[in-house]
Design an enzyme around this catalytic site. Structure first.
Site, PDB file in Angstrom:
ATOM      1  N   CYS A 105      -9.583  83.149-120.182  1.00 26.79           N
ATOM      2  CA  CYS A 105     -10.211  82.670-121.429  1.00 26.79           C
ATOM      3  C   CYS A 105     -10.434  81.165-121.426  1.00 26.79           C
ATOM      4  CB  CYS A 105      -9.383  83.096-122.631  1.00 26.79           C
ATOM      5  SG  CYS A 105      -7.626  82.762-122.491  1.00 26.79           S
ATOM      6  N   HIS A 129      -3.390  81.721-132.487  1.00 21.09           N
ATOM      7  CA  HIS A 129      -4.838  81.686-132.718  1.00 21.09           C
ATOM      8  C   HIS A 129      -5.485  80.526-131.988  1.00 21.09           C
ATOM      9  CE1 HIS A 129      -4.751  84.985-135.398  1.00 21.09           C
ATOM     10  NE2 HIS A 129      -3.929  84.395-136.230  1.00 21.09           N
TER      11      HIS A 129
HETATM   12  P1  NAD Z   1      -3.317  94.456-123.647  1.00 18.53           P
HETATM   13  O1  NAD Z   1      -1.920  94.712-123.245  1.00 18.53           O
HETATM   14  O2  NAD Z   1      -3.631  94.027-125.042  1.00 18.53           O
HETATM   15  O3  NAD Z   1      -4.208  95.760-123.371  1.00 18.53           O
HETATM   16  C1  NAD Z   1      -4.117  96.502-122.196  1.00 18.53           C
HETATM   17  C2  NAD Z   1      -4.385  97.956-122.530  1.00 18.53           C
HETATM   18  O4  NAD Z   1      -4.440  98.678-121.293  1.00 18.53           O
HETATM   19  C3  NAD Z   1      -3.310  98.595-123.409  1.00 18.53           C
HETATM   20  O5  NAD Z   1      -3.924  99.249-124.499  1.00 18.53           O
HETATM   21  C4  NAD Z   1      -2.626  99.590-122.461  1.00 18.53           C
HETATM   22  O6  NAD Z   1      -2.164 100.749-123.143  1.00 18.53           O
HETATM   23  C5  NAD Z   1      -3.757  99.920-121.510  1.00 18.53           C
HETATM   24  N1  NAD Z   1      -3.357 100.409-120.202  1.00 18.53           N
HETATM   25  C6  NAD Z   1      -2.226 100.138-119.503  1.00 18.53           C
HETATM   26  N2  NAD Z   1      -2.254 100.784-118.318  1.00 18.53           N
HETATM   27  C7  NAD Z   1      -3.426 101.479-118.275  1.00 18.53           C
HETATM   28  C8  NAD Z   1      -4.027 102.327-117.308  1.00 18.53           C
HETATM   29  N3  NAD Z   1      -3.444 102.595-116.123  1.00 18.53           N
HETATM   30  N4  NAD Z   1      -5.248 102.860-117.600  1.00 18.53           N
HETATM   31  C9  NAD Z   1      -5.859 102.594-118.779  1.00 18.53           C
HETATM   32  N5  NAD Z   1      -5.331 101.806-119.732  1.00 18.53           N
HETATM   33  C10 NAD Z   1      -4.123 101.239-119.467  1.00 18.53           C
HETATM   34  O7  NAD Z   1      -3.898  93.400-122.568  1.00 18.53           O
HETATM   35  P2  NAD Z   1      -5.016  92.278-122.816  1.00 18.53           P
HETATM   36  O8  NAD Z   1      -4.376  91.100-123.470  1.00 18.53           O
HETATM   37  O9  NAD Z   1      -6.239  92.893-123.415  1.00 18.53           O
HETATM   38  O10 NAD Z   1      -5.333  91.837-121.311  1.00 18.53           O
HETATM   39  C11 NAD Z   1      -6.206  92.595-120.476  1.00 18.53           C
HETATM   40  C12 NAD Z   1      -6.764  91.701-119.394  1.00 18.53           C
HETATM   41  O11 NAD Z   1      -7.538  90.644-120.008  1.00 18.53           O
HETATM   42  C13 NAD Z   1      -5.691  90.998-118.544  1.00 18.53           C
HETATM   43  O12 NAD Z   1      -6.224  90.849-117.236  1.00 18.53           O
HETATM   44  C14 NAD Z   1      -5.575  89.633-119.219  1.00 18.53           C
HETATM   45  O13 NAD Z   1      -5.090  88.642-118.345  1.00 18.53           O
HETATM   46  C15 NAD Z   1      -7.037  89.375-119.593  1.00 18.53           C
HETATM   47  N6  NAD Z   1      -7.277  88.419-120.702  1.00 18.53           N
HETATM   48  C16 NAD Z   1      -6.512  88.458-121.861  1.00 18.53           C
HETATM   49  C17 NAD Z   1      -6.791  87.547-122.884  1.00 18.53           C
HETATM   50  C18 NAD Z   1      -5.999  87.569-124.165  1.00 18.53           C
HETATM   51  O14 NAD Z   1      -6.159  86.637-124.957  1.00 18.53           O
HETATM   52  N7  NAD Z   1      -5.203  88.576-124.448  1.00 18.53           N
HETATM   53  C19 NAD Z   1      -7.841  86.621-122.753  1.00 18.53           C
HETATM   54  C20 NAD Z   1      -8.632  86.644-121.584  1.00 18.53           C
HETATM   55  C21 NAD Z   1      -8.323  87.543-120.569  1.00 18.53           C
END
Ligand code: NAD
Length: 342
Positions: free
Chosen positions: A144, A220
């Site tokens: 991000c 936030h």
């Molecule tokens: P999160 O934990 O909120 O969501 C992940 C989801 O994946 C959960 O709903 C979980 O149940 C599901 N999941 C777990 N194993 C799974 C599988 N084998 N198959 C299908 N679904 C599965 O995570 P997030 O914060 O959305 O992060 C996701 C990606 O985005 C990561 O790579 C993170 O680094 C990146 N990211 C996050 C943010 C942030 O602000 N949260 C910002 C930019 C990038």
């Protein structure tokens, strides 16, 4: 061209927003979403009347979802057969495992920042290196912060060339609801250079970058202070003009009340944006200044929604929907409503 069919695997913080973003693209179809458990986001999807079909990542977890009253349309294998491209938004490391399944089905996939760079053929940013993503099978989005500040650096670089940047990130340490990260009241400092500065050099190898990261107990947004050394001198007016013209950069004034990360979050809520999301980074106008010929400024990163536009650009690139970077990003912007009204 018929609509590109996409799915989101991992319907969490990022996955929900990707699903909504893809659903808005008139030249794409969101076939459904995949998750592994009846999480709060999945329960909310159900309560909203299942606007997207839900598929279960593992056949033996379907019963858990059904026990929670959530209808399941099939397994991940069922949906993978129906789509052209997968947006993997599972927690870091799981995407790399899922990649083997995507390969089995010969499908393209776009991974998020938590995966290692090796997961993809190209480390991708819609504005900075769109062309590198053209036709590739696996893309990985920048994180991000990196997504956000590359918008600003690329914007200046294309106009006047950028020699080097120094980036201080005041980083949100948890998303709202991330209680597994603990209740923190500490400012934790990482060793220099931050991975985001190193990532910038991978995406824009002609720019030297370094930076400090301070983990902060807020949920936030991140605030980033930037010191950018331009190759050609630039005035504040010119920088403002460039930022103002960029569809994914919102210039805000402290004098108008935009004096914090939360003012942007509040404003997104006042606009009625779902979940208080904002796709744009914000540049605080009164922070733009100079240290010698270096330009300094502060930006706000809405970490939960900032990567959505560039991920959608990734679909356009890997599916070769548009060969031209600006044509691609403009379409994404148009469909996401990123017109410069502010
Ligand atoms: P999160 O934990 O909120 O969501 C992940 C989801 O994946 C959960 O709903 C979980 O149940 C599901 N999941 C777990 N194993 C799974 C599988 N084998 N198959 C299908 N679904 C599965 O995570 P997030 O914060 O959305 O992060 C996701 C990606 O985005 C990561 O790579 C993170 O680094 C990146 N990211 C996050 C943010 C942030 O602000 N949260 C910002 C930019 C990038």
């Amino acid at each position: 061209m018929s609509k590109v069919k996409a799915t989101v695997v991992g319907y969490g913080v990022i996955g929900q927003r990707l699903a909504d973003g893809v659903a808005l693209q008139k030249d794409m179809e969101l076939v459904g979403v995949v998750d592994a458990a009846p999480t709060l986001a999945v329960r909310a999807l159900h309560e909203k009347g299942m606007p997207y079909k839900l598929y279960c990542a593992f056949p033996d977890k379907i019963a858990d979802m059904e026990r929670a009253g959530i209808p399941v349309s099939g397994t991940m294998d069922d949906i993978l057969k129906q789509v052209d491209v997968i947006l993997d938004a599972t927690p870091g490391g799981i995407g790399a495992k899922n990649k083997e399944i995507y390969k089995k089905y010969g499908k393209k996939a776009i991974f998020q920042g938590g995966e290692k760079n090796e997961v993809a053929d190209v480390f991708f940013h819609g504005y900075a290196n769109y062309e590198k993503g053209l036709g590739k099978t696996f893309l990985k989005l920048t994180s991000c912060n990196t997504t956000g500040f590359i918008r600003a650096v690329d914007c200046l670089d294309r106009a006047v060339g950028v020699e080097k940047v120094a980036v201080t990130i005041v980083r949100r340490v948890a998303d709202p609801g991330d209680t597994h990260r603990g209740l923190v009241d500490v400012l934790m400092v990482d060793p220099i250079p931050s991975h985001q500065a190193k990532d910038l050099m991978l995406i824009m190898p002609h720019v030297k970058a370094t930076g400090i990261l301070v983990h902060t107990p807020v949920s936030h947004g991140h605030i980033i202070t930037m010191v950018v050394t331009p190759k050609k001198e630039i005035t504040k007016e010119k920088a403002l003009e460039l930022f103002n013209e960029h569809p994914r950069i919102r210039v805000v004034r402290i004098a108008d009340g935009f004096n914090s990360n939360t003012s942007l979050f509040q404003y997104a809520r006042f606009l009625g944006n779902p979940r208080g999301d904002m796709y744009e980074i914000a540049v605080f106008e009164e922070t733009i200044g100079f240290s010698g010929k270096d330009i300094v400024f502060a930006i706000n990163i809405p970490q939960e929604s900032v990567t959505i536009p560039e991920t959608i650009d990734g679909i356009r690139a890997c599916m070769e929907m548009q060969k031209d970077r600006l044509e691609a990003v403009s379409l994404t912007n148009k469909y996401l409503g990123l017109t410069k009204k502010n």
